[in-house]
Structures are given as C-alpha cells and as structure tokens.
Enzyme design. Structure first.
Site, PDB file in Angstrom:
ATOM      1  N   SER A  33     -11.789 -49.597 -14.813  1.00 51.87           N
ATOM      2  CA  SER A  33     -10.677 -50.423 -15.303  1.00 51.87           C
ATOM      3  C   SER A  33     -11.054 -51.907 -15.311  1.00 51.87           C
ATOM      4  CB  SER A  33      -9.429 -50.202 -14.443  1.00 51.87           C
ATOM      5  OG  SER A  33      -9.730 -50.400 -13.083  1.00 51.87           O
ATOM      6  N   ARG A  64     -13.811 -52.448 -18.226  1.00 50.58           N
ATOM      7  CA  ARG A  64     -13.230 -52.461 -19.573  1.00 50.58           C
ATOM      8  C   ARG A  64     -12.624 -53.813 -19.928  1.00 50.58           C
ATOM      9  NH1 ARG A  64     -13.174 -47.440 -17.712  1.00 50.58           N
ATOM     10  NH2 ARG A  64     -13.798 -45.769 -19.106  1.00 50.58           N
ATOM     11  N   ASP A 112     -29.440 -50.502   0.511  1.00 47.22           N
ATOM     12  CA  ASP A 112     -30.627 -49.862   1.060  1.00 47.22           C
ATOM     13  C   ASP A 112     -30.326 -49.054   2.318  1.00 47.22           C
ATOM     14  OD1 ASP A 112     -32.476 -50.881  -0.836  1.00 47.22           O
ATOM     15  OD2 ASP A 112     -32.514 -52.806   0.207  1.00 47.22           O
ATOM     16  N   THR A 172     -22.349 -58.113  -0.926  1.00 50.48           N
ATOM     17  CA  THR A 172     -22.089 -59.229  -1.836  1.00 50.48           C
ATOM     18  C   THR A 172     -22.032 -58.709  -3.266  1.00 50.48           C
ATOM     19  OG1 THR A 172     -23.106 -60.870  -0.392  1.00 50.48           O
ATOM     20  CG2 THR A 172     -23.011 -61.416  -2.735  1.00 50.48           C
ATOM     21  N   LEU A 173     -21.037 -59.178  -3.994  1.00 47.29           N
ATOM     22  CA  LEU A 173     -20.842 -58.815  -5.396  1.00 47.29           C
ATOM     23  C   LEU A 173     -21.050 -60.058  -6.255  1.00 47.29           C
ATOM     24  CD1 LEU A 173     -17.512 -56.846  -4.855  1.00 47.29           C
ATOM     25  CD2 LEU A 173     -19.816 -55.887  -4.996  1.00 47.29           C
ATOM     26  N   GLU A 174     -21.766 -59.919  -7.352  1.00 47.08           N
ATOM     27  CA  GLU A 174     -22.008 -61.038  -8.264  1.00 47.08           C
ATOM     28  C   GLU A 174     -21.053 -60.867  -9.457  1.00 47.08           C
ATOM     29  OE1 GLU A 174     -25.188 -58.918  -8.318  1.00 47.08           O
ATOM     30  OE2 GLU A 174     -26.008 -59.732  -6.474  1.00 47.08           O
ATOM     31  N   TYR A 225     -30.251 -60.285   4.290  1.00 54.58           N
ATOM     32  CA  TYR A 225     -28.813 -60.111   4.111  1.00 54.58           C
ATOM     33  C   TYR A 225     -28.194 -59.147   5.117  1.00 54.58           C
ATOM     34  CZ  TYR A 225     -30.070 -62.452  -0.196  1.00 54.58           C
ATOM     35  OH  TYR A 225     -30.561 -63.356  -1.101  1.00 54.58           O
TER      36      TYR A 225
END
Length: 172
Positions: free
Chosen positions: A100, A103, A116, A124-126, A162
């Site tokens: 969702s 889109r 990993d 973390t999200l870009e 990280y």
C-alpha cells in the site's frame, strides 16, 4: 527456504521482533514492521562531490506518537522500525516496502534491504518519496515487511558498525 506463518510466529514468540506494544504482526510469509517516531535528515550540503560513505551533518528529529513527519515530493529521510530485531545466526532477513505504501511511490529502502544473521537492533529505513504528493509519516504505521530465510548453516554473527542501533543511523 522462506519461512511462513507458523515458523515466523515461533521466532517472534522467542524474541526475533519486539516492539513497545508487544504486538508484532505475523502474516502468511512475513513479519509486519511499523514506523518508529525517529527521523534523521541530512543537513543541506553545498560542498564538493564525494564518494560515500562519508560522515555528513544531519539532524535527528523525534516526534510524539500523535504527530507526523511530512515527506515532500522527491524528499528523502532516514527512519527506523519500531521493532527491535534479534536475527538468529542461521537466518537472513529481506525487507520490502508494504504494497500500500509502494503503490504511492514511496520506497523504504534504496538497496540496503537486508538484515544479516546475528544483527540486533532497530532497522534503518531509507525512505524516498518518488511521487508528486506530500505524505504524512505517522509513528506506528505499517511501513514494511520482513521476510526470513534459513541459511544453510549457522554463521558468524554480524558485528558491523550498525549493530545495536536504537534509531536511524546516518552514513558513518
């Protein structure tokens, strides 16, 4: 082998994914991830071109659970999952944008969509808005799906820069 609902539920029960509400969404073939309330925005940069990674000036913004972050057209921001992930040494995770959200032409990762074996922390999200719309990013909203794959053997756990992230981490 991709793990499905019963195996995923067992992993969640044993602490693979934990959030502050202790309610983690397990779907047929993935674990639902929600958006946290922390965002890292890179400061404007007028300098010379560089080869990443490079430590860049950035600002961390934490918003209240009842607030929202506006992601403008063409905008990008680092965010993180509400869930703290503890990936076993014999499992590997792949993250995909929720359908969702995708889109609406928002991507949750540019190409770093893996977790990993042995990783512990928030992911973390870009986030990138590839649309012409302004979006409200609301803490707790469903944002991504985590798919878990068995490795052929247990491996040395992730021990990178990280590990143990508690918020969105910028380039280091």
């Amino acid at each position: 082998m991709l793990l499905t609902k019963h195996a995923l539920q067992a992993l969640v029960t044993h602490g693979l994914a934990v959030n502050k509400n202790n309610v983690v969404q397990v779907d047929v073939s993935s674990i639902g991830l929600r958006l946290d309330n922390q965002f890292t925005v890179y400061d404007p940069y007028e300098g010379e071109p560089f080869i990443p990674p490079k430590a860049m000036p950035s600002t961390m913004k934490t918003i209240s659970q009842n607030d929202f972050f506006v992601l403008p057209p063409g905008g990008s921001v680092l965010a993180c999952t509400e869930e703290y992930i503890t990936m076993p040494n014999d499992k590997f995770g792949l993250i995909q944008t929720k359908g969702s959200i995708a889109r609406g032409f928002i991507s949750v990762h540019m190409s770093d969509g893996q977790v990993d074996p042995g990783y512990k922390g928030k992911v973390t999200l870009e986030l990138v808005n590839m649309s012409s719309f302004y979006y409200k990013l609301v803490p707790g909203m469903p944002i991504a799906s985590l798919f878990i794959i068995n490795t052929d053997q247990s491996v040395e756990p992730y021990d990178g820069r990280y590990q143990s992230s508690s918020g969105p981490t910028a380039m280091k």
